[in-house]
Design a protein around this motif. Structure first.
Motif, PDB file in Angstrom:
ATOM      1  N   UNK A 247      48.260  40.180  37.174  1.00  0.00           N
ATOM      2  CA  UNK A 247      47.601  38.873  37.139  1.00  0.00           C
ATOM      3  C   UNK A 247      48.608  37.773  37.434  1.00  0.00           C
ATOM      4  N   UNK A 248      48.054  36.582  37.764  1.00  0.00           N
ATOM      5  CA  UNK A 248      48.917  35.419  37.941  1.00  0.00           C
ATOM      6  C   UNK A 248      49.085  34.696  36.601  1.00  0.00           C
ATOM      7  N   UNK A 249      49.677  33.514  36.633  1.00  0.00           N
ATOM      8  CA  UNK A 249      49.965  32.792  35.394  1.00  0.00           C
ATOM      9  C   UNK A 249      48.709  32.389  34.639  1.00  0.00           C
ATOM     10  N   UNK A 250      47.554  32.320  35.334  1.00  0.00           N
ATOM     11  CA  UNK A 250      46.295  31.941  34.702  1.00  0.00           C
ATOM     12  C   UNK A 250      45.527  33.147  34.180  1.00  0.00           C
ATOM     13  N   UNK A 251      46.119  34.342  34.311  1.00  0.00           N
ATOM     14  CA  UNK A 251      45.442  35.534  33.832  1.00  0.00           C
ATOM     15  C   UNK A 251      44.403  36.077  34.787  1.00  0.00           C
ATOM     16  N   UNK A 252      44.411  35.631  36.036  1.00  0.00           N
ATOM     17  CA  UNK A 252      43.446  36.090  37.023  1.00  0.00           C
ATOM     18  C   UNK A 252      44.073  37.155  37.919  1.00  0.00           C
ATOM     19  N   UNK A 253      43.242  38.049  38.451  1.00  0.00           N
ATOM     20  CA  UNK A 253      43.735  39.167  39.256  1.00  0.00           C
ATOM     21  C   UNK A 253      44.607  38.682  40.407  1.00  0.00           C
ATOM     22  N   UNK A 254      45.783  39.298  40.550  1.00  0.00           N
ATOM     23  CA  UNK A 254      46.732  38.929  41.603  1.00  0.00           C
ATOM     24  C   UNK A 254      47.666  40.104  41.825  1.00  0.00           C
ATOM     25  N   UNK A 255      47.526  40.772  42.955  1.00  0.00           N
ATOM     26  CA  UNK A 255      48.323  41.968  43.227  1.00  0.00           C
ATOM     27  C   UNK A 255      49.812  41.671  43.309  1.00  0.00           C
TER      28      UNK A 255
ATOM     29  N   UNK B 236      41.084  47.244  40.626  1.00  0.00           N
ATOM     30  CA  UNK B 236      41.028  47.068  39.180  1.00  0.00           C
ATOM     31  C   UNK B 236      40.865  45.588  38.876  1.00  0.00           C
ATOM     32  N   UNK B 237      39.703  45.206  38.354  1.00  0.00           N
ATOM     33  CA  UNK B 237      39.462  43.807  38.023  1.00  0.00           C
ATOM     34  C   UNK B 237      39.845  43.520  36.579  1.00  0.00           C
ATOM     35  N   UNK B 238      40.120  42.245  36.320  1.00  0.00           N
ATOM     36  CA  UNK B 238      40.542  41.816  34.989  1.00  0.00           C
ATOM     37  C   UNK B 238      39.331  41.738  34.071  1.00  0.00           C
ATOM     38  N   UNK B 239      39.488  42.299  32.902  1.00  0.00           N
ATOM     39  CA  UNK B 239      38.469  42.190  31.864  1.00  0.00           C
ATOM     40  C   UNK B 239      39.116  41.542  30.653  1.00  0.00           C
ATOM     41  N   UNK B 240      38.354  40.734  29.936  1.00  0.00           N
ATOM     42  CA  UNK B 240      38.919  40.015  28.792  1.00  0.00           C
ATOM     43  C   UNK B 240      38.447  40.625  27.477  1.00  0.00           C
ATOM     44  N   UNK B 241      39.397  40.806  26.574  1.00  0.00           N
ATOM     45  CA  UNK B 241      39.110  41.305  25.233  1.00  0.00           C
ATOM     46  C   UNK B 241      39.338  40.147  24.254  1.00  0.00           C
TER      47      UNK B 241
END
Length: 286
Positions: free
Chosen positions: A139-147, A189-194
């Motif tokens: 992820x990037x600094x914002x927690x979003x998917x970034x390879x 693989x997408x980001x999921x939030x817990x």
């Protein structure tokens, strides 16, 4: 004017910080969570549809509605180390997250929930189709998917499902609208939030605060207390593997379990009552 400008600036900083934290909601420990998408204008949450019993994506419900609260913990009988179970008590019913998919579907599955506890299996057996693995994705600094980003260092932000036909099914299909089913595939693989609601406590006791005393001596584990309410007693390794089990029938005295076969070390004792009550406690075999 300067004071008003300063106040607005501070509010903006607080809002920005909250947004960043939300974008990095991670799995860090066993406990109760809400599970959501990441990066949508309005993030959606894994939800048990009260009308149909289906597992769908929905907008966030207020007050930690039980339909969106999931208990994530080490699977009670993991087929291999590191696997977790995802359960719910929505409507006072035991629900387990799983899939009804078949071999021809792999690795694309529609997730569902079933009115049961996670299936107890042997090592290497994924037949319950309810064993998940929390993982990391970049992820990037914002927690979003970034390879080109980095993996979170202090938790997990991805989710895989392991079935008899493989271990490469994961959250990778982002819903387009509320009401969409929860789907996994073998793609990106997408980001999921817990979103952690409450961490699990070391022991669980729904029998009553002082229901039992437990001790080990001379290769024997002894349970004293409300033993007439117990129907099953089991011992698990710290990795979640069941190493001993005993069915109890109307015990009016102490419960004794021979633990000679166990190596010295830390274990977890779990008991289930005749009405579904639960008790767990860490024990040490000396």
């Amino acid at each position: 004017m300067k004071k008003q400008l300063l106040k607005l600036t501070l509010l903006a900083v607080v809002f920005f910080s909250a947004t960043i934290v939300q974008g990095q909601a991670l799995y860090t420990t066993s406990g109760s969570y809400k599970i959501s998408t990441s990066g949508l204008d309005t993030n959606l949450y894994m939800t048990i549809d009260g009308a149909t019993g289906a597992l769908v994506w929905a907008e966030e419900l207020p007050d930690n509605n039980a339909a969106q609260v999931w208990y994530i913990a080490v699977h009670r009988t993991p087929a291999s180390p590191g696997l977790v179970e995802i359960t719910s008590k929505a409507g006072g019913i035991d629900w387990t997250m799983t899939t009804s998919g078949v071999e021809a579907d792999h690795p694309t599955y529609t997730l569902t929930v079933e009115k049961r506890l996670p299936k107890e299996v042997e090592v290497g057996d994924w037949s319950g189709k309810d064993q998940f693995q929390r993982r990391k994705t970049k992820v990037n600094a914002d927690g979003l998917a970034d390879s080109t980003g980095s993996n979170p260092s202090d938790g997990n932000n991805a989710l895989f499902l392991q079935t008899p036909w493989g271990t490469n099914s994961r959250y990778g299909i982002i819903p387009s609208a509320a009401g969409d089913p929860v789907q996994f595939d073998g793609g990106g693989i997408d980001v999921i939030q817990y979103h952690l609601i409450e961490a699990a406590v070391a022991s669980v006791n729904t029998f009553g605060l002082d229901a039992f005393s437990v001790y080990t001596s001379n290769n024997q584990l002894t349970v004293k207390g409300a033993t007439s309410k117990v129907k099953q007693i089991s011992i698990y390794s710290v990795l979640g593997n069941k190493v001993l089990s005993k069915t109890v029938s109307n015990s009016n005295g102490d419960i004794n379990l021979n633990v000679t076969s166990l190596s010295t070390g830390l274990y977890i004792l779990k008991m289930v009552g005749v009405n579904g009550e639960k008790f767990s406690k860490k024990i040490i075999k000396e």
